[in-house]
Design a protein around this motif. Sequence first.
Motif, PDB file in Angstrom:
ATOM      1  N   SER A 199      45.377  58.640  49.784  1.00 54.18           N
ATOM      2  CA  SER A 199      45.628  59.828  49.411  1.00 54.18           C
ATOM      3  C   SER A 199      46.663  60.698  50.527  1.00 54.18           C
ATOM      4  O   SER A 199      47.182  61.459  49.964  1.00 54.18           O
ATOM      5  N   ARG A 200      46.796  60.033  51.527  1.00 57.05           N
ATOM      6  CA  ARG A 200      47.606  60.845  52.470  1.00 57.05           C
ATOM      7  C   ARG A 200      47.302  62.134  52.679  1.00 57.05           C
ATOM      8  O   ARG A 200      47.830  62.879  53.036  1.00 57.05           O
ATOM      9  N   ASN A 201      45.790  62.376  52.792  1.00 60.40           N
ATOM     10  CA  ASN A 201      45.188  63.834  52.879  1.00 60.40           C
ATOM     11  C   ASN A 201      45.175  63.936  54.492  1.00 60.40           C
ATOM     12  O   ASN A 201      44.143  63.693  54.929  1.00 60.40           O
ATOM     13  N   HIS A 202      45.953  64.544  55.131  1.00 58.43           N
ATOM     14  CA  HIS A 202      46.007  64.855  56.656  1.00 58.43           C
ATOM     15  C   HIS A 202      44.973  65.569  56.926  1.00 58.43           C
ATOM     16  O   HIS A 202      44.176  65.560  58.060  1.00 58.43           O
ATOM     17  N   LYS A 203      44.298  66.515  55.980  1.00 59.54           N
ATOM     18  CA  LYS A 203      43.210  67.407  56.331  1.00 59.54           C
ATOM     19  C   LYS A 203      41.746  66.695  56.382  1.00 59.54           C
ATOM     20  O   LYS A 203      41.072  67.058  57.462  1.00 59.54           O
ATOM     21  N   LEU A 204      41.954  65.701  55.606  1.00 59.47           N
ATOM     22  CA  LEU A 204      40.578  64.747  55.593  1.00 59.47           C
ATOM     23  C   LEU A 204      40.778  63.970  57.163  1.00 59.47           C
ATOM     24  O   LEU A 204      39.574  63.967  57.780  1.00 59.47           O
ATOM     25  N   LEU A 205      42.145  63.453  57.471  1.00 62.52           N
ATOM     26  CA  LEU A 205      42.131  62.862  58.705  1.00 62.52           C
ATOM     27  C   LEU A 205      41.709  63.684  59.872  1.00 62.52           C
ATOM     28  O   LEU A 205      41.068  63.366  60.928  1.00 62.52           O
ATOM     29  N   SER A 206      42.138  64.932  59.885  1.00 60.83           N
ATOM     30  CA  SER A 206      41.967  65.776  60.839  1.00 60.83           C
ATOM     31  C   SER A 206      40.613  66.186  61.054  1.00 60.83           C
ATOM     32  O   SER A 206      39.881  66.316  62.135  1.00 60.83           O
TER      33      SER A 206
END
Length: 244
Positions: A199-206
């Motif tokens: 997904s390249r969901n950076h909020k998820l990674l953060s």
Amino acid sequence: MQLTINTTQNVKIYFNQAPLSSRIVASLIDLCCLIIYCIGVFIFWNSLDLSSYFSDDLTIYSIILILLLPAVFYSLLTENLFNGSSLGKKIMKLRVIKLDGYHATFADYLTRWIFRSIDVMIGSGVIGLLSVIFSDKGQRLGDLVAGTAVISTKSNVNLESTIYQELDDNYSVTYHQVLKLSDNDIRLIKEVMNDFKKSRNHKLLSTLVTKIEKTLGVKSKNSSHLQFVDIVIKDYNYLSQQKA
């Protein structure tokens, strides 16, 4: 059957729902443990002829009741002690978790124990059995009230879904605190990372990095979130292999 859990950060985590057959076998193992303990108490009492030391029946019955209390609180004590697993669940590789993805608390185990009298004791377990069968997440009444579910911790056989990583013998550990995590925690971290790669969901990674930092009590020393998570996984692999 797979159990999908949405965390408070709107992250989907997938678990293997505990098979009904495994839960029944785990319950039978626990029952055997209880029977063995109770028999042991009475053998201990009779072998030392403890009744002869007390003059009235009330005192004798009170002491025997105290000795049998661990059996009464068996599921509460063992699930709290073994991180959501009784002895039977541990053997069958089952564990109680919260439906928000976090570890269950003592209050959750206490709620399950209180409702156990309805689920298991009344009707010889029929109520609990029917609840597990007809519940979407395989929950008995105690689970429904506590917001918990029973999962299988058995790993998939393919290497991609395991926590294992090949590392050099001279690997240098950055975060020794990773041993606060469990195999299942690392497996969940890898699943979230797989979701991020799709997904390249950076909020998820953060959110994942923040959760790891809070759990370990550390701050990332790395230049990127991806590097931090990768090193945490590698550190855990190396240290856990050294302990084995």
